[in-house]
Write an enzyme that holds these catalytic residues in place. Structure first.
Site, mmCIF file in Angstrom:
data_model
loop_
_atom_site.group_PDB
_atom_site.id
_atom_site.type_symbol
_atom_site.label_atom_id
_atom_site.label_comp_id
_atom_site.label_asym_id
_atom_site.label_seq_id
_atom_site.Cartn_x
_atom_site.Cartn_y
_atom_site.Cartn_z
ATOM 1 N N TYR A 54 -35.125 -60.439 -61.860
ATOM 2 C CA TYR A 54 -35.580 -60.926 -60.548
ATOM 3 C C TYR A 54 -37.087 -60.867 -60.486
ATOM 4 O O TYR A 54 -37.670 -59.826 -60.794
ATOM 5 C CB TYR A 54 -35.002 -60.059 -59.423
ATOM 6 C CG TYR A 54 -34.017 -60.832 -58.588
ATOM 7 C CD1 TYR A 54 -34.456 -61.918 -57.842
ATOM 8 C CD2 TYR A 54 -32.674 -60.506 -58.566
ATOM 9 C CE1 TYR A 54 -33.554 -62.668 -57.099
ATOM 10 C CE2 TYR A 54 -31.780 -61.247 -57.824
ATOM 11 C CZ TYR A 54 -32.228 -62.333 -57.092
ATOM 12 O OH TYR A 54 -31.345 -63.059 -56.362
ATOM 13 N N GLU A 56 -39.120 -62.447 -57.604
ATOM 14 C CA GLU A 56 -39.584 -63.138 -56.396
ATOM 15 C C GLU A 56 -41.070 -62.903 -56.219
ATOM 16 O O GLU A 56 -41.565 -61.794 -56.403
ATOM 17 C CB GLU A 56 -38.821 -62.613 -55.174
ATOM 18 C CG GLU A 56 -37.403 -63.141 -55.122
ATOM 19 C CD GLU A 56 -36.587 -62.526 -53.995
ATOM 20 O OE1 GLU A 56 -37.009 -61.482 -53.461
ATOM 21 O OE2 GLU A 56 -35.529 -63.088 -53.667
ATOM 22 N N ASP A 201 -44.523 -88.803 -57.007
ATOM 23 C CA ASP A 201 -43.388 -88.138 -57.648
ATOM 24 C C ASP A 201 -43.258 -88.740 -59.045
ATOM 25 O O ASP A 201 -42.727 -89.831 -59.210
ATOM 26 C CB ASP A 201 -42.141 -88.395 -56.798
ATOM 27 C CG ASP A 201 -40.863 -87.861 -57.432
ATOM 28 O OD1 ASP A 201 -40.925 -87.390 -58.587
ATOM 29 O OD2 ASP A 201 -39.812 -87.932 -56.776
ATOM 30 N N THR A 228 -40.015 -83.579 -62.328
ATOM 31 C CA THR A 228 -39.013 -82.819 -63.066
ATOM 32 C C THR A 228 -39.648 -82.463 -64.411
ATOM 33 O O THR A 228 -40.684 -83.011 -64.782
ATOM 34 C CB THR A 228 -37.759 -83.658 -63.366
ATOM 35 O OG1 THR A 228 -38.142 -84.762 -64.180
ATOM 36 C CG2 THR A 228 -37.114 -84.173 -62.097
ATOM 37 N N LYS A 231 -37.102 -84.939 -67.993
ATOM 38 C CA LYS A 231 -36.950 -86.372 -68.288
ATOM 39 C C LYS A 231 -37.868 -86.723 -69.470
ATOM 40 O O LYS A 231 -37.679 -86.151 -70.536
ATOM 41 C CB LYS A 231 -37.175 -87.180 -67.016
ATOM 42 C CG LYS A 231 -36.105 -86.826 -65.950
ATOM 43 C CD LYS A 231 -36.236 -87.597 -64.653
ATOM 44 C CE LYS A 231 -35.173 -87.135 -63.655
ATOM 45 N NZ LYS A 231 -35.297 -87.796 -62.345
ATOM 46 N N ARG A 237 -34.081 -78.478 -67.769
ATOM 47 C CA ARG A 237 -33.839 -78.973 -66.415
ATOM 48 C C ARG A 237 -34.672 -78.161 -65.442
ATOM 49 O O ARG A 237 -34.561 -76.942 -65.373
ATOM 50 C CB ARG A 237 -32.360 -78.755 -66.135
ATOM 51 C CG ARG A 237 -31.731 -79.555 -65.068
ATOM 52 C CD ARG A 237 -30.301 -79.834 -65.431
ATOM 53 N NE ARG A 237 -30.298 -80.860 -66.459
ATOM 54 C CZ ARG A 237 -30.444 -82.150 -66.191
ATOM 55 N NH1 ARG A 237 -30.553 -82.580 -64.965
ATOM 56 N NH2 ARG A 237 -30.471 -83.023 -67.178
HETATM 57 C C1 PLP Z 1 -34.849 -87.460 -61.070
HETATM 58 C C2 PLP Z 1 -35.741 -87.611 -59.921
HETATM 59 C C3 PLP Z 1 -35.848 -86.611 -58.950
HETATM 60 C C4 PLP Z 1 -34.894 -85.431 -58.814
HETATM 61 O O1 PLP Z 1 -34.751 -84.629 -59.854
HETATM 62 P P1 PLP Z 1 -33.508 -83.594 -59.947
HETATM 63 O O2 PLP Z 1 -33.960 -82.699 -61.032
HETATM 64 O O3 PLP Z 1 -32.318 -84.411 -60.283
HETATM 65 O O4 PLP Z 1 -33.364 -82.897 -58.652
HETATM 66 C C5 PLP Z 1 -36.803 -86.773 -57.960
HETATM 67 N N1 PLP Z 1 -37.581 -87.863 -57.918
HETATM 68 C C6 PLP Z 1 -37.478 -88.859 -58.806
HETATM 69 C C7 PLP Z 1 -38.372 -90.032 -58.695
HETATM 70 C C8 PLP Z 1 -36.552 -88.772 -59.832
HETATM 71 O O5 PLP Z 1 -36.432 -89.778 -60.685
#
Ligand code: PLP
Length: 422
Positions: A54, A56, A201, A228, A231, A237
């Site tokens: 933990y 936090e 994002d 993220t 990707k 993840r």
């Molecule tokens: C994949 C994605 C997310 C969310 O990611 P998670 O890990 O699935 O919660 C947010 N914004 C965009 C543009 C994405 O492609």
């Protein structure tokens, strides 16, 4: 070497599921543009004893004792993330992309405030204000769109008009299904004109930015980037928030993630992020990021040759959105199922202004991050695109599908998922 010896001995049902998935990944081609294969080093970090801890709080400011190593590993992750993206601040604790976005909203907005984001059918993400999310009960989401679906050009005049009228507090960029680059300077200028934060994002293209294959929004004055890590960045993840130069925003982001939204951070996951960022800082990662784009271009060429309509006319990044219903007379859902049978995994996807339902839309979305990790170059990528088009054109020809499945299996054997990238 036997994988997962302890699970095997202890829990047959879970062992079967895990090894089944290992085999599925090894023997099929992954074209879902948001997926990738991590290194063994990332997997080891993710499986480490840090999962027991933990912690936090943030490095140097924790609520529990015994933080010598967690502080070290989180600090490494933060420093590497800053270097990768030219940021002055990074929060590496969001459990995934969605919590990163939710934290960002909570940090920058009050309930009732407005966000101006991309129309969801034009490529925005669920967390950008889809009506099924709870976010829409708290904040107000208004939309901009592409001006021309055949070129992908965004309607900046409309964006400015809507921004002046709706007075958003956040002007949001970044998409899950948009294959072109934004005019970042124009975007930031509009945000400045209406006094909104400019947020991008970069969940899908973080690896392309880190590998310098596409432009970095921070170079054009963006305030915040959320992402993220799993990707194109090819890590575990997870999620992350980055800012530049504005200490006030940085403070808001830290507060919003913890204690605002999350409890204890996933330290094993943060260690895996640190390992991934180390890999992404290596010169090899730049070669990888550029090859992702080259491979997508090679696939684009094949689809163009067969006159398959692509949204935005093609791609400038890692993904392609093809109107298979309009061009080949097969729905997105049927295309997804059929290609799955020949060993190619991708997803059905709504296309801009789709007239069909989201459960059986007109399009498919696919991309090259995972096959590029396997070592595919333009030649193999083009071949996969040929197999895709031929399979979809001859949707009842079972013999052709069997032959295609064998060829995909051979390609997978020839290009196994690598253990290491450095
Ligand atoms: C994949 C994605 C997310 C969310 O990611 P998670 O890990 O699935 O919660 C947010 N914004 C965009 C543009 C994405 O492609």
């Amino acid at each position: 070497m036997e994988l997962f010896p302890h699970i095997k001995r202890q829990d047959t049902a879970v062992y079967r599921a895990i090894t089944g998935e290992e085999k599925r990944q090894a023997e099929g081609l992954e074209l879902i543009p948001s997926e990738n294969y991590v290194s063994r080093a990332v997997r080891e970090a993710n499986a480490s004893s840090l999962t027991n801890k933990y912690s936090e709080g943030y490095p140097g400011r924790r609520y529990y004792g015994g933080q010598e190593y967690t502080d070290a590993v989180e600090t490494i992750a933060i420093e590497r993330a800053k270097k990768l993206f030219g940021a002055t601040f990074a929060n590496v604790q969001p459990h995934a992309g969605a919590p990163a976005n939710i934290g960002m909203y909570f940090g920058l907005l009050e309930p009732g405030d407005t966000v101006l984001g991309m129309d969801l059918s034009h490529g925005g993400h669920l967390t950008h204000g889809h009506p099924v999310t709870y976010l829409t009960k708290i904040f107000r989401f208004v939309r901009y769109k592409m001006k021309n679906v055949e070129t992908g050009e965004i309607d900046y005049d409309e964006m400015r008009k809507v921004a002046k009228k709706e007075k958003p507090k956040i002007l949001l960029a970044g998409y899950s299904a948009y294959p072109r680059e934004l005019d970042y300077a124009k975007f930031v200028k509009i945000a400045e004109e209406v006094g909104a934060y400019s947020v991008m994002d970069v969940a899908h293209i973080a690896g392309l930015i880190a590998g310098k294959a596409v432009k970095n929004p921070f170079d054009y004055g963006f305030d915040v980037m959320t992402t993220t890590t799993h990707k194109t960045l090819r890590g575990p993840r997870g999620g992350m928030i980055l800012t530049r130069e504005n200490a006030d925003i940085a403070k808001k982001m830290d507060k919003a993630i913890f204690p605002g939204l999350q409890g204890g951070p996933l330290m094993h996951n943060i260690a895996a992020k640190a390992v991934c960022f180390g890999e992404a800082l290596s010169p090899k990662f730049r070669v990888y990021a550029k090859q992702i784009l080259k491979n997508a271009k090679a696939m684009e060429k094949v689809f163009a040759k067969h006159s398959v309509r692509m949204i935005a006319g093609g791609t400038s990044n890692h993904l392609i959105l093809a109107d298979v219903y309009g061009s080949l007379g097969i729905s997105g859902k049927d295309a997804e199922t059929l290609l799955d049978e020949v060993g190619i995994t991708l997803n059905k996807n709504s296309i801009a202004d789709d007239t069909r339902s989201p459960m059986d839309p007109s399009g498919i979305r696919f991309g090259t991050p995972a096959i590029t990790t396997r070592g595919f170059k333009e030649k193999e990528s083009a071949r996969v695109a040929e197999i895709m088009v031929e399979t979809l054109k001859h949707k009842t020809d079972k013999k052709r599908h069997r032959v295609a499945r064998e060829e995909i299996r051979r390609l997978c054997k020839k290009f196994p998922i690598p253990a290491s990238f450095v």
